[in-house]
Design an enzyme around this catalytic site. Sequence first.
Site, PDB file in Angstrom:
ATOM      1  N   CYS A   1       0.838  -1.204   0.000  1.00 60.95           N
ATOM      2  CA  CYS A   1       0.000   0.000   0.000  1.00 60.95           C
ATOM      3  C   CYS A   1       0.869   1.249   0.000  1.00 60.95           C
ATOM      4  O   CYS A   1       0.623   2.188  -0.758  1.00 60.95           O
ATOM      5  CB  CYS A   1      -0.935   0.000   1.206  1.00 60.95           C
ATOM      6  SG  CYS A   1      -2.059  -1.414   1.271  1.00 60.95           S
ATOM      7  N   ALA A   2       1.882   1.255   0.836  1.00 65.22           N
ATOM      8  CA  ALA A   2       2.803   2.391   0.886  1.00 65.22           C
ATOM      9  C   ALA A   2       3.499   2.571  -0.458  1.00 65.22           C
ATOM     10  O   ALA A   2       3.663   3.700  -0.935  1.00 65.22           O
ATOM     11  CB  ALA A   2       3.826   2.185   2.007  1.00 65.22           C
TER      12      ALA A   2
END
Length: 165
Positions: A60-61
């Site tokens: 996600c990052a």
Amino acid sequence: MAQITLQGNTIHTYGELPQVGTHAKDFQLVKNDLSTASLSDFKGSKVVLNIFPSVDTGTCAASVRKFNEKASNLENTKVLCISRDLPFAQARFCGAEGLSNVINLSDFRDGNFGKEYGLTITDGPLAGLHSRVVIVIDENGVVQYSEQVPEIVDEPNYDNALAAL
């Protein structure tokens, strides 16, 4: 109900993603300052919805970083990074990373965005969070691209999403 996997294990989502060629539904999400944002706030701009379970996971990052990098070169385009994370966590992450080309929005209050867009995970260890999805919307609010990543730990197809702009 769509079927995806989490490290090879089958999980399901609430419904189906918006179809290409349809008008994107308006939504109400929370900005980092706790005010409300809606899709209509971005009318006249192209919009990339980068949707994911939590900014506190590696994939996600990575997607937030990648879209932040790409967004700096996109004309008349807003990249909205959407999760059920608290706005404080989203702001902390982007501040620590020096990311300023994306807009964080949270669906933490009621989860309606995830349900309306058919991407809330319904079972397994991530139940209640959003699945990994990218939706591209044109200046007129019409969906041009829609991808639900089949294996949630994989990154989206950035090239295909950006080509839809």
